[in-house]
Design an enzyme around this catalytic site. Sequence first.
Site, PDB file in Angstrom:
ATOM      1  N   TYR A 153       0.861  -1.183   0.000  1.00  0.00           N
ATOM      2  CA  TYR A 153       0.000   0.000   0.000  1.00  0.00           C
ATOM      3  C   TYR A 153       0.899   1.236   0.000  1.00  0.00           C
ATOM      4  CZ  TYR A 153      -3.061   3.750   1.302  1.00  0.00           C
ATOM      5  OH  TYR A 153      -3.734   4.951   1.289  1.00  0.00           O
ATOM      6  N   GLU A 166      -2.818   7.784  -4.352  1.00  0.00           N
ATOM      7  CA  GLU A 166      -2.857   6.489  -3.671  1.00  0.00           C
ATOM      8  C   GLU A 166      -2.619   5.369  -4.688  1.00  0.00           C
ATOM      9  OE1 GLU A 166      -6.571   4.539  -2.429  1.00  0.00           O
ATOM     10  OE2 GLU A 166      -5.797   4.672  -0.380  1.00  0.00           O
TER      11      GLU A 166
END
Length: 399
Positions: free
Chosen positions: A109, A197
């Site tokens: 992530y 992101e």
Amino acid sequence: MDIHEYQAKEILANFGVHSPPGALAYSPEQAAYRARELGGDRWVVKAQVHAGGRGKAGGVKVCDSDAEIQSTCESLFGRKLVTHQTGPEGKGIYRVYVEAAVPIEREIYLGFVLDRTSQRVMIVASAEGGMEIEEISANRPDSIVRATVEPAVGLQDFQCRQIAFKLGMDPALTAPMVRTLQGCYRAFREHDATMVEINPLVVTGDNRILALDAKMTFDDNALFRHPQISELRDKSQEDPRESRAADRGLSYVGLEGNIGCIVNGAGLAMATMDTIKLAGGEPANFLDIGGGATPERVAKAFRLVMSDDNVQAVLVNIFAGINRCDWVAEGVVQALKEVQVDVPVVVRLAGTNVEEGQKILAKSGLPIIRATTLIEAAQRAVGAWQNDLSQGSNMRAVQ
Ligand code: GDP
Ligand code: MN
């Protein structure tokens, strides 16, 4: 403003952040054709909507043939994809991205956010990629690595190396990881983004680092200096009420209730919504008409609020500091004459020239319910709405 995954990947590619080869399609036939163009024997078909959680909602499918791509796309196009981020109404699928499938070794992530507490760009990373960041912070908070960027010097290579190290990456991947992190940071900074992101950022079987997903959000207040970003706006992904407001320079957020709010100042708008709830009602919207509440702006605001079919009463709450209540009152009277308002309207004015303002409202002969304090205004608006309901005379339904 949000953009689509394929657009974010294109921007990031210009900064040296790699993704698998892919192409955009507007129809099932085009998707199958795109896959043949890309070559290979495995593809991932991804619904392009402005929301995460597509994978779990059936918006991301791995396909092994043209026929499978075509049938997957037939079930996606035109449908509303409901993910945990879209709300129950979902978001329409009008484009799909077809990407070459890659063998995944591990998922990471990676997020860049504007951290308001430290007033810095913050990098958030975790070796637990694939999961949403909310899940990671709930289940594996210890896995989260954070670093803040000192704006005077920018992101430093040693910080990137530290992140790669803390994520337990193969030392051979340190240099490409530094390039990826620096690329994301530059893309963030140069476009006035508020979020980048990549979830997941993957390490492939042949030891490459690829962004498999990408999201970017931009600061609306800086869009004027990024015309190439503004062009990426996709109104099909926005709440139509909010698009209309944004086009008219009003700050509006649509909500679920029935009391429409017209307020000057964001803080006062928040207080107004709280007070409506305190009085037992539910606000239909947040609307800040800004400092200069000219008659034209007030009329625009009324039009916008009345375009929401759920609105069954309107509360106008104006505090005139730089403004003048008499001017605002004239705006309200003018708006009510121009705009078809078939629900009770409560007006609370306070501040400069309040007496003159009240006189204008009284003399207008319009059925305006006046109030002096905020709580009184909220109670009257909620009362007028409930009264309307109990009489079974929802004026809109009758019309
Ligand atoms: P999201 O659910 O909206 O965040 O959509 P993502 O783009 O992140 O896709 C969801 C999941 O699909 C990812 O976490 C991956 O596990 C998987 N996925 C996406 N692209 C590929 C690919 O090329 N190969 C494989 N094997 N899985 C993929
Ligand atoms: Mn994702």
